[in-house]
Design a protein around this motif. Structure first.
Motif, PDB file in Angstrom:
ATOM      1  N   ASP A 168      39.451  47.160  50.786  1.00  0.00           N
ATOM      2  CA  ASP A 168      38.415  45.895  50.268  1.00  0.00           C
ATOM      3  C   ASP A 168      38.108  46.432  49.103  1.00  0.00           C
ATOM      4  O   ASP A 168      37.808  45.273  48.183  1.00  0.00           O
ATOM      5  N   VAL A 169      38.000  47.429  48.325  1.00  0.00           N
ATOM      6  CA  VAL A 169      38.130  48.106  47.387  1.00  0.00           C
ATOM      7  C   VAL A 169      38.932  47.357  46.151  1.00  0.00           C
ATOM      8  O   VAL A 169      38.961  46.797  44.902  1.00  0.00           O
ATOM      9  N   GLU A 170      39.787  47.426  46.555  1.00  0.00           N
ATOM     10  CA  GLU A 170      41.993  47.128  45.520  1.00  0.00           C
ATOM     11  C   GLU A 170      40.995  46.044  45.383  1.00  0.00           C
ATOM     12  O   GLU A 170      41.693  44.826  44.957  1.00  0.00           O
ATOM     13  N   THR A 171      40.845  45.304  46.786  1.00  0.00           N
ATOM     14  CA  THR A 171      41.681  43.011  46.494  1.00  0.00           C
ATOM     15  C   THR A 171      39.602  43.299  45.753  1.00  0.00           C
ATOM     16  O   THR A 171      40.042  42.114  45.161  1.00  0.00           O
ATOM     17  N   PHE A 172      38.605  42.902  46.020  1.00  0.00           N
ATOM     18  CA  PHE A 172      37.938  43.233  44.042  1.00  0.00           C
ATOM     19  C   PHE A 172      38.067  43.091  43.579  1.00  0.00           C
ATOM     20  O   PHE A 172      37.743  42.603  42.318  1.00  0.00           O
ATOM     21  N   VAL A 173      38.457  44.535  43.145  1.00  0.00           N
ATOM     22  CA  VAL A 173      38.827  45.099  41.678  1.00  0.00           C
ATOM     23  C   VAL A 173      40.188  44.097  41.380  1.00  0.00           C
ATOM     24  O   VAL A 173      39.993  43.634  39.842  1.00  0.00           O
ATOM     25  N   THR A 174      41.044  43.418  42.083  1.00  0.00           N
ATOM     26  CA  THR A 174      41.739  42.619  41.581  1.00  0.00           C
ATOM     27  C   THR A 174      41.244  41.413  41.219  1.00  0.00           C
ATOM     28  O   THR A 174      41.705  40.697  40.274  1.00  0.00           O
ATOM     29  N   ALA A 175      40.407  40.925  42.528  1.00  0.00           N
ATOM     30  CA  ALA A 175      39.183  39.792  41.621  1.00  0.00           C
ATOM     31  C   ALA A 175      38.877  39.938  40.544  1.00  0.00           C
ATOM     32  O   ALA A 175      38.577  38.727  40.214  1.00  0.00           O
ATOM     33  N   ALA A 176      38.677  41.150  40.097  1.00  0.00           N
ATOM     34  CA  ALA A 176      37.692  40.752  39.470  1.00  0.00           C
ATOM     35  C   ALA A 176      38.096  40.736  37.910  1.00  0.00           C
ATOM     36  O   ALA A 176      38.192  40.281  36.273  1.00  0.00           O
ATOM     37  N   TRP A 177      39.365  41.630  38.086  1.00  0.00           N
ATOM     38  CA  TRP A 177      40.300  41.752  37.010  1.00  0.00           C
ATOM     39  C   TRP A 177      40.386  40.446  36.517  1.00  0.00           C
ATOM     40  O   TRP A 177      41.018  39.940  35.242  1.00  0.00           O
ATOM     41  N   LYS A 178      40.859  39.571  36.959  1.00  0.00           N
ATOM     42  CA  LYS A 178      41.505  38.082  37.188  1.00  0.00           C
ATOM     43  C   LYS A 178      40.523  37.762  36.610  1.00  0.00           C
ATOM     44  O   LYS A 178      40.916  36.691  35.153  1.00  0.00           O
ATOM     45  N   THR A 179      39.428  37.277  37.348  1.00  0.00           N
ATOM     46  CA  THR A 179      38.578  36.266  36.393  1.00  0.00           C
ATOM     47  C   THR A 179      37.802  37.260  35.410  1.00  0.00           C
ATOM     48  O   THR A 179      37.733  36.449  33.714  1.00  0.00           O
ATOM     49  N   TRP A 180      38.063  38.435  34.620  1.00  0.00           N
ATOM     50  CA  TRP A 180      37.839  39.060  33.468  1.00  0.00           C
ATOM     51  C   TRP A 180      39.252  38.820  32.396  1.00  0.00           C
ATOM     52  O   TRP A 180      38.149  38.303  31.568  1.00  0.00           O
ATOM     53  N   LYS A 181      39.452  38.371  33.156  1.00  0.00           N
ATOM     54  CA  LYS A 181      40.811  38.192  32.028  1.00  0.00           C
ATOM     55  C   LYS A 181      40.963  36.362  31.168  1.00  0.00           C
ATOM     56  O   LYS A 181      40.661  36.665  30.695  1.00  0.00           O
ATOM     57  N   ARG A 182      40.388  35.637  32.491  1.00  0.00           N
ATOM     58  CA  ARG A 182      40.332  34.252  32.008  1.00  0.00           C
ATOM     59  C   ARG A 182      38.979  34.210  31.521  1.00  0.00           C
ATOM     60  O   ARG A 182      38.993  33.662  30.534  1.00  0.00           O
ATOM     61  N   MET A 183      38.012  35.341  31.742  1.00  0.00           N
ATOM     62  CA  MET A 183      37.229  35.342  30.556  1.00  0.00           C
ATOM     63  C   MET A 183      37.063  35.611  29.458  1.00  0.00           C
ATOM     64  O   MET A 183      36.644  34.812  28.280  1.00  0.00           O
ATOM     65  N   ALA A 184      37.658  36.911  29.594  1.00  0.00           N
ATOM     66  CA  ALA A 184      38.203  37.308  27.926  1.00  0.00           C
ATOM     67  C   ALA A 184      39.293  36.144  27.385  1.00  0.00           C
ATOM     68  O   ALA A 184      38.776  35.321  25.503  1.00  0.00           O
ATOM     69  N   GLU A 185      40.146  35.620  27.553  1.00  0.00           N
ATOM     70  CA  GLU A 185      40.688  34.530  27.213  1.00  0.00           C
ATOM     71  C   GLU A 185      39.870  33.027  26.869  1.00  0.00           C
ATOM     72  O   GLU A 185      40.169  32.571  25.767  1.00  0.00           O
ATOM     73  N   ASN A 186      38.984  32.916  27.332  1.00  0.00           N
ATOM     74  CA  ASN A 186      37.656  31.943  27.132  1.00  0.00           C
ATOM     75  C   ASN A 186      37.141  32.002  25.993  1.00  0.00           C
ATOM     76  O   ASN A 186      36.788  31.332  25.676  1.00  0.00           O
ATOM     77  N   ALA A 187      37.239  33.180  25.474  1.00  0.00           N
ATOM     78  CA  ALA A 187      36.376  33.469  24.613  1.00  0.00           C
ATOM     79  C   ALA A 187      37.149  33.592  23.048  1.00  0.00           C
ATOM     80  O   ALA A 187      36.726  33.594  21.919  1.00  0.00           O
ATOM     81  N   GLY A 188      38.154  33.575  23.306  1.00  0.00           N
ATOM     82  CA  GLY A 188      39.251  33.147  21.610  1.00  0.00           C
ATOM     83  C   GLY A 188      40.104  34.903  22.029  1.00  0.00           C
ATOM     84  O   GLY A 188      39.954  35.608  22.553  1.00  0.00           O
TER      85      GLY A 188
END
Length: 340
Positions: free
Chosen positions: A304-324
């Motif tokens: 479950d932790v691995e699943t959560f971390v994978t989702a967190a990193w995916k949305t983190w990257k998307r957030m970073a891309e939206n920031a330029g």
């Protein structure tokens, strides 16, 4: 007799000279105002006050810091970058995740799910600090150390027994950031941002069923009164609190005052870094929560932790891309350091 009079005159002249020098020194002393949005009861506030004392001590009284806790200067957190840039305040306690409007890239430097072991945080702190220094410099803000926040346990605090992502599927979860809303959404779990001051009532009235929160300090917001079960998920990816001074205010200081400011800031940074990871503190906090009536369930599984971390990193990257470009650069620098 003449020699006595000359001796008295010399003493008077010396005394007058000392008095003049002291008066001049007092006139040359500079006082800077320092904004902090944290209440004085927060542990970070003690370190800010210690910073102010160190600055005065190291400068020989030539530089003083007046700390205004709990936003007593009447400044809004979202406006702090503009406020410092315009010289409307001298110094402030800076927290990158507050400035999504003006500097979204700063919010993408660090995110929940970044670390799964507390010691990882200490390894990448230099990289995180470098990214913040770069981001704040774009706003004509010079950084002088800061407070390394303690790495607390993060858990799910629920009304019913929950210690798996599957059991969270039909629950409504309180979180503290947009990134977390999107992370749980990736997992098919309903989450919403609810301010800390409203969290208790939201749990009490059924607006949410669980709170994703810092377990170590859960008692300070009385979560044990509205939730009875807790399960550990991961360590808090705690963005550090940075001491920032506007370039305008910095320009008023002489070399001695600047050195005192830098040394004091670095001393607080070093002290709080050494306190950040503390397994005994976390153990004692768990024992205390059990004494308050909380049932500590088995932690979320490794899967479950691995699943959560994978989702967190995916949305983190998307957030970073939206920031330029800066957001992408910050994200890549930190995640590369985490992967090494």
């Amino acid at each position: 007799m003449k020699d006595k009079n000359l001796c008295k005159l010399a003493k008077i002249v010396t005394l007058l000279s000392l008095t003049t020098m002291m008066a001049t020194a007092q006139a040359d002393a500079i006082t800077l105002n320092f904004h902090s949005g944290l209440t004085q009861s927060r542990p970070e506030a003690e370190h800010i006050d210690a910073f102010a004392r160190l600055v005065e001590e190291k400068s020989g009284g030539e530089l003083k810091i007046d700390v205004y806790h709990a936003g007593a200067l009447g400044l809004r957190e979202a406006d702090i970058l503009r406020t410092l840039q315009r010289g409307m305040a001298d110094m402030a306690l800076l927290y990158g995740e507050y400035y999504t409007r003006d500097a979204p890239a700063l919010a993408s430097i660090y995110a929940q799910g970044a670390i799964t072991q507390a010691d990882q945080h200490l390894d990448i702190l230099p990289v995180i600090k470098e990214m913040y220094d770069d981001g704040f410099a774009k706003w004509n803000i010079h950084t002088v150390g800061g407070v390394v926040a303690p790495i607390f346990d993060v858990g799910l605090h629920c009304k019913e027994p929950v210690n798996s992502l599957e059991e969270l599927q039909d629950k409504k979860v309180r979180v503290w950031s947009r990134h977390l809303v999107e992370t749980f959404d990736e997992l098919g779990i309903a989450a919403q941002v609810i301010p800390q001051n409203d969290m208790y009532m939201a749990l009490q009235t059924g607006v949410v069923d669980c709170a994703y929160y810092l377990s170590t300090v859960a008692k300070t917001v009385s979560l044990q009164e509205v939730t009875k079960y807790e399960s550990y998920l991961h360590p808090w990816a705690a963005a550090p609190w940075i001491f920032g001074i506007s370039e305008r205010a910095l320009g008023r200081l002489d070399d001695n005052q600047r050195q005192a400011l830098e040394e004091a800031g670095q001393e607080i940074w070093k002290t709080t870094r050494e306190l950040a990871v503390d397994a005994e503190r976390e153990t004692l906090a768990r024992e205390e929560r059990e004494e308050l009536g909380i049932t500590l369930l088995e932690p979320f599984s490794d899967a479950d932790v691995e699943t959560f971390v994978t989702a967190a990193w995916k949305t983190w990257k998307r957030m970073a891309e939206n920031a330029g470009d800066d957001g992408i650069r910050y994200y890549e620098s930190v995640t590369q350091a985490l992967s090494e």
